[in-house]
Design an enzyme around this catalytic site. Structure first.
Site, PDB file in Angstrom:
ATOM      1  CB  SER A 147     -27.330  18.784  11.812  1.00  0.00           C
ATOM      2  OG  SER A 147     -28.009  18.171  10.749  1.00  0.00           O
ATOM      3  CD  GLU A 153     -34.537  22.810  12.086  1.00  0.00           C
ATOM      4  OE1 GLU A 153     -33.770  21.916  11.674  1.00  0.00           O
ATOM      5  OE2 GLU A 153     -34.203  23.665  12.925  1.00  0.00           O
ATOM      6  CG  HIS A 166     -30.898  22.064   9.624  1.00  0.00           C
ATOM      7  ND1 HIS A 166     -31.347  21.296  10.663  1.00  0.00           N
ATOM      8  CD2 HIS A 166     -29.711  21.510   9.240  1.00  0.00           C
ATOM      9  CE1 HIS A 166     -30.483  20.320  10.905  1.00  0.00           C
ATOM     10  NE2 HIS A 166     -29.475  20.440  10.057  1.00  0.00           N
TER      11      HIS A 166
END
Length: 321
Positions: free
Chosen positions: A169, A263, A293
């Protein structure tokens, strides 16, 4: 016949394995019971959100960490804390890995994200160094990148072989940007780079930032304040802030990107892969069906998780000395 949930974010496709579906239902139920909150606006708001996120992570991590039993040790890497994570069955002499944790630039830590580092270590048999960089808004992108570079250099001094670098991320954004900065400074690049659902465009210009927003638990309105304290909007086109704007015609590490099919950051992964491949760099993109995610740590014991970590371990073996 199973009734579809009213909230599309809680939908689990029939194509998802029963093992993964069972865990996703539990996680979805936890999310659905959380009270609605306003986006953070003050330092106190960011701190409170980080505390809540760390508590949620601790709740999810407890059982799998008890099974993995990683050995941990904190040390100082040129002024930046680093957590060494050693698996129970570490391969002697194996080239280590360096991890940059996610958390929207304003959350997470080496401890709060220990599960990801521990699974990476266990699945590869390699020691993982997790960098505990200063979170925004206490630090901006330039300070954070400098910290990661300094820690990277300290880790290099400990080993004869060059580590692999990975991030998830926001940590994927920082890892990719760090590689660009290392190149800019003429320093040693990672032997290979693994990015899990990376943020590579802070402006969120990709198609799925809009089209998949209704089914992703990531909400732009909640994440936007974190993006703005990490980097001023005027800097979002800087490659060291949004790596999608990087020049990949120059030297860059081999890259493996993993992302889920439901996502908002799917487009970030697709666009980065196309940019790398189009510039002649080695890049592999793997999209996992029905996955949310950064599914890899919490679904590590499911067929999808085992496949993802096996693929990552093979990628390390291919590219690390």
């Amino acid at each position: 016949m199973m009734t579809e949930p009213a909230d599309p974010r809680l939908h689990i496709a029939a194509s998802v394995s029963p093992e993964a579906a069972a865990i996703l239902r539990v996680v979805g139920a936890m999310f659905s019971t959380m009270p609605p909150r306003e986006p953070p606006a003050t330092l106190a708001d960011f701190d409170a959100a980080n505390i809540r996120g760390s508590a949620f992570a601790e709740q999810i991590m407890a059982a799998p960490l008890a099974e993995l039993r990683p050995e941990t040790e904190q040390w100082d890497a040129n002024g930046t804390p680093v957590l060494t994570v050693r698996p129970q069955d570490a391969s002697p002499g194996a080239t280590p890995l360096v991890y940059v944790h996610g958390g929207g630039f304003v959350g997470g830590s080496a401890r709060a994200n220990l599960l990801t580092a521990a699974v990476a270590a266990a699945s590869s048999g390699r020691v993982v160094y997790s960098i505990d960089y200063t979170l925004a808004p206490r630090a901006t992108w330039r300070v954070i990148l400098d910290q990661v570079v300094a820690a990277w250099q300290a880790i290099l001094e400990r080993h004869e072989t060059c580590p692999g670098l990975f991030g998830d991320s926001a940590g994927g954004c920082i890892a990719a940007a760090t590689t660009l900065l290392l190149r800019e400074q003429g320093l040693t690049l990672p032997s290979a780079l693994v990015l899990l659902s990376p943020v590579v465009d802070l402006a969120g210009s990709g198609d799925t930032n809009v089209t998949l927003a209704p089914v992703d638990y990531l909400e732009r309105r909640m994440l936007e304040p974190g993006l703005r304290v990490y980097a001023d909007q005027a800097d979002w086109s800087n490659p060291l802030v949004s790596p999608i704007h990087g020049d990949f015609t120059k030297d860059f590490s081999p890259v493996l990107i993993q992302v889920g099919s439901r996502e908002v950051l799917l487009s970030d992964s697709v666009r980065l892969h196309r940019a790398l491949a189009g510039a002649g760099r080695m890049s592999r993109l793997e999209v996992y069906e029905g996955m949310p995610h950064v599914f890899q740590p919490i679904l590590a014991a499911t067929p999808e998780g085992r496949a993802a970590w096996s693929e990552i371990a093979a990628f390390w073996s291919e590219h690390l000395a």
